[in-house]
Design an enzyme around this catalytic site. Sequence first.
Site, short mmCIF file in Angstrom:
data_model
loop_
_atom_site.label_atom_id
_atom_site.label_comp_id
_atom_site.label_asym_id
_atom_site.label_seq_id
_atom_site.Cartn_x
_atom_site.Cartn_y
_atom_site.Cartn_z
N ASP A 120 0.35 0.45 -1.95
CA ASP A 120 -1.02 1.16 -2.25
C ASP A 120 -2.16 0.62 -1.18
O ASP A 120 -2.47 -0.22 -2.00
CB ASP A 120 -1.99 1.92 -3.53
CG ASP A 120 -2.17 2.60 -3.12
OD1 ASP A 120 -2.45 3.33 -1.77
OD2 ASP A 120 -2.96 3.23 -4.48
N ASP A 343 -3.73 4.94 6.20
CA ASP A 343 -2.44 5.14 4.62
C ASP A 343 -1.21 5.31 4.77
O ASP A 343 -1.15 6.54 5.45
CB ASP A 343 -3.79 6.12 4.04
CG ASP A 343 -3.05 6.11 2.33
OD1 ASP A 343 -3.06 4.86 2.18
OD2 ASP A 343 -3.61 6.76 1.75
#
Length: 460
Positions: A120, A343
């Site tokens: 992440d 992201d």
Amino acid sequence: MNSKVFFLLSILAFLAFSQLALVSCRKVRTNHGLEGFTLDLIHRDSPLSPYYNPSITPSQRLRDAFQRSFSRVSFFPKASIHPTTLVNHTIQSDIIPEPGDYLMKIFIGMPPMKTYASLDTGSDLTWVQCKPCTHCYKQILPLFDPRKSSTYKIIGCNSKECELVRDKTCDKKNVCEYEMQYGDGSYSTGDVASETFTFDSTSKKVDNISIPQVIFGCGHSNDGTFSNRTAGIVGLADSKISFINQLDKQIKGKFSYCLVPNNDLSPSSHPPNTTSKINFGSKAVVSGPNVLTTPIIRRDTDIFYYLYLESVSVGGKKLEFKSPQLMNSSSTANEDLGNIIIDSGSTLTMIPGKFYDKLESTLVEMIKGKRIEHGPLPICYETKSIVNKIPKIVFHFKDADIELLPMNTFAKVDDLSCFSIVKGYSDLAIYGNLQQMNFLIGYDLVNHKLSFLPTNCTKH
């Protein structure tokens, strides 16, 4: 927001969050000796994943990935919504994609215990569920038991390591404790500790690679929208406690990845088990005549990788992007603040409402195809009706004009092709991984630069 849309987004936010990367590593040798190691990141639904379910159709896996993108916005830590070892080595790694998510296989402790954690770029502290667990969400593999590891060490409240943890408390035994709270109500709390993390070697000539004294969270109370396929999160955000910055002496603030197009999006583009790659250190440098570079913008209170998006072109028509977050800013140089997060964990690119409405109307006017509604994706067409009709879309970041291919902007769902840039339900703009596929993307955290190189990721 009308009640129908609100209900849909509420359902989507309830879905499990899991962007994981199955990682295996190998050391890389050069004429100058040991240079690093290589990792494999495997999507959780890939045939190479231990969690692969062949009964789920490719279109259903893609729809699930789209739904997780909506949940992803609320999963970001709340702070995002507001404006040591292995010296003299570098790291390289491999990745394997399926729609949207990636898993990391790691071995924790001594003797090493295998588990999987979500990779992440939107989280800083790495954490996994640990025994004893006062309240844990269900996970498929056994919980990590620190009492069985000879290298596990609790971090004290007065230590330098504890100072690096953003949300922390101290218990009566002077143990540094972390508290991770996410926007959708998910959380993890537990002890801050150090432990040995080990990665598989893919070379028969080299032993497995162990990284000692990695600072992480040993979670004793965890719940929320986490998938049972993950034991926790590996944090790659821009903070001193993140896994990336703990290896700063080794990788010198550099990592890059190249995401192979998904089978479901490009059925004939690559063999089914082709791996993508993620590189660290000197192997992560992106160079060449076609490289485009834009600044990475660091906000004081945030941990994310912000870029400055100036405009988006559709078929040559340029639409100026004005972020709602920055429109009321007193700064005379809004580009210094950043207005979009890149992201790798989000499947879709999400754009704030007013700009998205302008983007949608421009695109629909140019395509002039038969439009069909399909759940949360508002712009869908019969695939055969828009062949050769998709206009060129360019994201104009500061100093970098990123020209996207049709595979970056439209995703195939059943017999439909759906626009993979959607309206967000907050002012937060996110540049997702469908738009990043077939680009070698390099992060240089020392010089605060992000580089794009259009390429065929199956060859990296």
